[in-house]
Structure formats: structure tokens, C-alpha cells
Scaffold this active site. Structure first.
Site, PDB file in Angstrom:
ATOM      1  N   ASP A 229       0.854  -1.201   0.000  1.00 45.37           N
ATOM      2  CA  ASP A 229       0.000   0.000   0.000  1.00 45.37           C
ATOM      3  C   ASP A 229       0.890   1.252   0.000  1.00 45.37           C
ATOM      4  O   ASP A 229       1.803   1.366   0.826  1.00 45.37           O
ATOM      5  CB  ASP A 229      -0.860  -0.053   1.284  1.00 45.37           C
ATOM      6  CG  ASP A 229      -1.972   0.973   1.292  1.00 45.37           C
ATOM      7  OD1 ASP A 229      -2.445   1.357   0.204  1.00 45.37           O
ATOM      8  OD2 ASP A 229      -2.401   1.369   2.402  1.00 45.37           O
TER       9      ASP A 229
ATOM     10  N   ALA B 267     -11.622   4.871   2.236  1.00 42.92           N
ATOM     11  CA  ALA B 267     -13.020   4.464   2.082  1.00 42.92           C
ATOM     12  C   ALA B 267     -13.663   3.960   3.375  1.00 42.92           C
ATOM     13  O   ALA B 267     -14.715   3.338   3.349  1.00 42.92           O
ATOM     14  CB  ALA B 267     -13.122   3.396   0.995  1.00 42.92           C
TER      15      ALA B 267
HETATM   16  P1  13P Z   1      -9.105   4.772   5.519  1.00 45.52           P
HETATM   17  O1  13P Z   1      -8.239   5.662   6.343  1.00 45.52           O
HETATM   18  O2  13P Z   1     -10.359   5.475   5.100  1.00 45.52           O
HETATM   19  O3  13P Z   1      -9.385   3.472   6.151  1.00 45.52           O
HETATM   20  O4  13P Z   1      -8.302   4.464   4.147  1.00 45.52           O
HETATM   21  C1  13P Z   1      -7.289   3.499   4.120  1.00 45.52           C
HETATM   22  C2  13P Z   1      -6.485   3.545   2.867  1.00 45.52           C
HETATM   23  O5  13P Z   1      -6.807   4.192   1.889  1.00 45.52           O
HETATM   24  C3  13P Z   1      -5.249   2.736   2.842  1.00 45.52           C
HETATM   25  O6  13P Z   1      -4.522   2.923   1.676  1.00 45.52           O
HETATM   26  O1  G3H Z   2      -3.299   4.896   3.703  1.00 48.20           O
HETATM   27  C1  G3H Z   2      -2.653   4.600   4.681  1.00 48.20           C
HETATM   28  C2  G3H Z   2      -3.035   3.464   5.537  1.00 48.20           C
HETATM   29  O2  G3H Z   2      -4.110   3.802   6.386  1.00 48.20           O
HETATM   30  C3  G3H Z   2      -1.839   2.951   6.262  1.00 48.20           C
HETATM   31  O3  G3H Z   2      -1.506   3.784   7.321  1.00 48.20           O
HETATM   32  O4  G3H Z   2       0.900   4.330   6.919  1.00 48.20           O
HETATM   33  O5  G3H Z   2      -0.121   4.462   9.229  1.00 48.20           O
HETATM   34  O6  G3H Z   2       0.288   2.246   8.139  1.00 48.20           O
HETATM   35  P1  G3H Z   2      -0.010   3.703   7.950  1.00 48.20           P
HETATM   36 ZN    ZN Z   3      -4.611   4.888   0.871  1.00 46.41          ZN
END
Ligand code: 13P
Ligand code: G3H
Ligand code: ZN
Length: 309
Positions: free
Chosen positions: A82, A213
Site C-alpha cells: 500500500d 473508504a
Molecule cells: P481509511 O483511512 O479510510 O481506512 O483508508 C485506508 C487507505 O486508503 C489505505 O490505503
Molecule cells: O493509507 C494509509 C493506511 O491507512 C496505512 O496507514 O501508513 O499508518 O500504516 P499507515
Molecule cells: Zn490509501
């Protein structure tokens, strides 16, 4: 079944008009809660790992926990990076066996974003790994965003088409008014569905991704507040809007904050109501059940991916 890529999962989701949940994972209890829910719902699932999660848990631990989840459940699971911020982290994850990576170069210029995304695609595709990119910037906590600001920061539909054609990317995260965290809107929640429809018309059969989301359910905010801590004014994306988005090509829905809230509310309640309990298995076990309950709710009532495997 080994880890899978999202290629076929998105194709089926697109055709049938549902979305697949991409849930952020940081530790064993979160992973177990998510996959138990997916197994009970017979749903495909994406487990996603941020740079912060890699730092917190140590990449090898997360990788082995996800492998255990695959072996234990035999579910089609995608392991996804991610918000990869540069080529190096994407390369590391590809070399480590991830089946999907996100290169997030949305802060760069359009041309630089294309160049970096293409570099990742060129490394990933020959190795059987799919790539998500991002175009546009997720909104901050704004009340009424002007048309000018929307045009400057939200995803431009024509650029989205050009971006996908030039990079060969497999999915695209778009900005239509969502944002990360528990504070998404000051006033009434509002997403730019006209923009989403235009993007999906220009990119038929192409999977779109919605970050930020989480729904930030009022009862969880209340529970978090009730058992200590306070998150006043927290507000997420209404569930109806997520359902609506999945009709227009949104095949991947990113959820992290809702899991954090569910787990934290449960642990706070446990520690407050049972102060004599100092066995971490008790409160972490209940936290895990809270994650499972949340993911079951998402899959069956919001994303529509139950019974799809
Ligand atoms: P939220 O903070 O809305 O759960 O989004 C998570 C996200 O986009 C992780 O990449
Ligand atoms: O979009 C980000 C996610 O919520 C992950 O958050 O970078 O604190 O692990 P983090
Ligand atoms: Zn994100």
C-alpha cells in the site's frame, strides 16, 4: 492455493458490479480477524501492507503471517504493498513475493508520475506482479470544495485515460473526495460521482481503486469515546456511497481506519470493564473478534463480495 494477483478477481468484480476489500494489516490478530471473516463469507480478499506496517512488524514477520493465513484458509488472497513511495520499496516487495504493489507518485507532476509508474510496471509485469498507481490527490477535511480546487486536485478523467495507456498499469486509485483517516468531511459527505462516471466511461472494464473508504461508523466512534480517548467530529464515507461507487468500476475499496476503530474500541472496553485482566490474549483475542465482525459486515453488507469464490 498460493497467493494470487488481483487480475482475475477484479475482472469478475467488474463484471458482477461488486468490490473487493483491501484491508491494512499490521499484526497477527488483524490478519486472523480479516481472513476468518473472508473464509466465513467465502470472499476473495486483499491484505495490504504499508511502509509503516513493514517498519512496525518487520517485513519477514508479516510475510510469514500472510503465508500462514493462505495455508490455513486456502482462500484466494492478494498480498499488496500500500502506498509504495519509490521504485526501491516496490522492487523489494516484488522480490519478496508480493503479488501486487502500489506505486504512489501522485505528489509528482503528471509526466514524472507516468515515468515512475512505468518503471515499476516494467519491473513487475515480467515477474507476474500487478501494479496500482494513483492520479490526483485525496482531499483534506473540507466543507465545500470549489470547482477550481476540485479540478486542481481531483483526478482529471482525460488524464486518467492517457495515464493508463502510457503506463500499462493494472488499476488506478482516483481522487473524488475521499481522504485517509477518521476525519473525512466537515459538513455533509460529498463525493464527485459525475467525475467517477466520466472516468469509468473513458476506461471501460478497467478496475478503479477507492482509498480513504472507511465509513467511521458512529457507534464505533461512540464506543471509542465512551471507553477513554476522544475523537470528536470523526466522519467517514457513508456505506451507500461505497455501494454506489462499485457500480462505476471501483473494484478495490481500501479500509484501514475502520479496523483500527473496531479493534481499539474493543480493547478499551475490555481493559476498562475488566481491570483485573492482564492476559494480552484476552483483550487482543476480543480485538481480533471485533476486526472479524467489522470485515464480515463490510463484505456482506457493503462490498457485496460474499460467495464469490
Ligand atoms: P481509511 O483511512 O479510510 O481506512 O483508508 C485506508 C487507505 O486508503 C489505505 O490505503
Ligand atoms: O493509507 C494509509 C493506511 O491507512 C496505512 O496507514 O501508513 O499508518 O500504516 P499507515
Ligand atoms: Zn490509501
Amino acid at each position: 492455493m498460493p497467493l494470487v494477483t488481483s487480475k482475475e478477481l477484479f475482472k469478475q468484480a467488474y463484471e458482477k458490479g461488486y468490490a473487493i476489500g483491501a484491508f491494512n494489516v499490521n499484526n497477527m490478530e488483524i490478519i486472523q480477524g480479516i481472513v476468518s471473516a473472508a473464509k466465513a463469507e467465502k470472499s476473495p480478499i486483499i491484505l495490504q501492507v504499508s511502509a509503516g506496517a513493514r517498519k512496525y512488524a518487520n517485513p519477514i514477520y508479516l510475510k510469514k503471517l500472510v503465508e500462514a493465513a493462505v495455508e490455513d484458509t486456502e482462500l484466494p488472497i492478494v498480498l499488496h504493498l500500500d502506498h509504495g513511495e519509490d521504485f526501491e520499496i516496490c522492487k523489494q516487495c516484488i522480490d519478496d513475493g508480493f503479488t501486487s504493489v502500489m506505486i504512489d507518485a501522485s505528489h509528482l507532476s503528471f509526466e514524472e508520475n507516468i515515468a515512475l509508474t512505468k518503471k515499476v510496471v516494467d519491473y513487475a509485469h515480467p515477474r507476474g506482479v500487478v501494479v496500482e498507481a494513483e492520479l490526483g490527490k485525496l482531499a483534506g477535511v473540507e466543507d465545500n470544495i470549489s470547482v477550481d480546487i476540485k479540478d486542481a486536485t481531483y483526478t482529471n478523467p482525460d488524464e486518467a485515460k492517457e495515464f493508463v495507456e502510457k503506463t500499462g498499469v493494472d488499476s488506478l486509485a482516483i481522487a473524488i473526495g475521499t481522504s485517509h483517516g477518521a476525519y473525512k468531511f466537515k459538513g455533509k459527505p460529498n463525493l464527485d460521482f459525475e467525475r467517477l462516471k466520466r472516468i469509468s466511461e473513458l476506461l471501460p472494464e478497467f478496475p478503479l481503486v477507492l482509498h480513504g473508504a472507511s465509513t467511521v461508523l458512529p457507534e464505533l466512534v461512540k464506543a471509542c469515546n465512551e471507553y477513554g480517548g476522544d475523537i470528536p467530529g470523526a466522519q467517514g464515507v457513508p456505506e451507500e456511497m461505497i455501494k454506489e461507487a462499485s457500480k462505476y468500476g471501483v473494484c478495490k475499496v481500501n479500509i484501514d481506519t475502520d479496523l483500527r476503530l473496531a479493534m481499539t474500541a474493543s480493547i478499551r472496553q475490555n481493559l476498562k470493564e475488566k481491570p483485573g485482566n492482564f492476559d494480552p490474549r484476552k483483550y487482543l483475542g476480543e480485538g481480533r473478534s471485533a476486526v472479524e465482525k467489522m470485515v464480515k459486515h463490510k463484505i456482506s453488507n457493503v462490498l457485496g463480495s460474499s460467495n464469490q469464490i
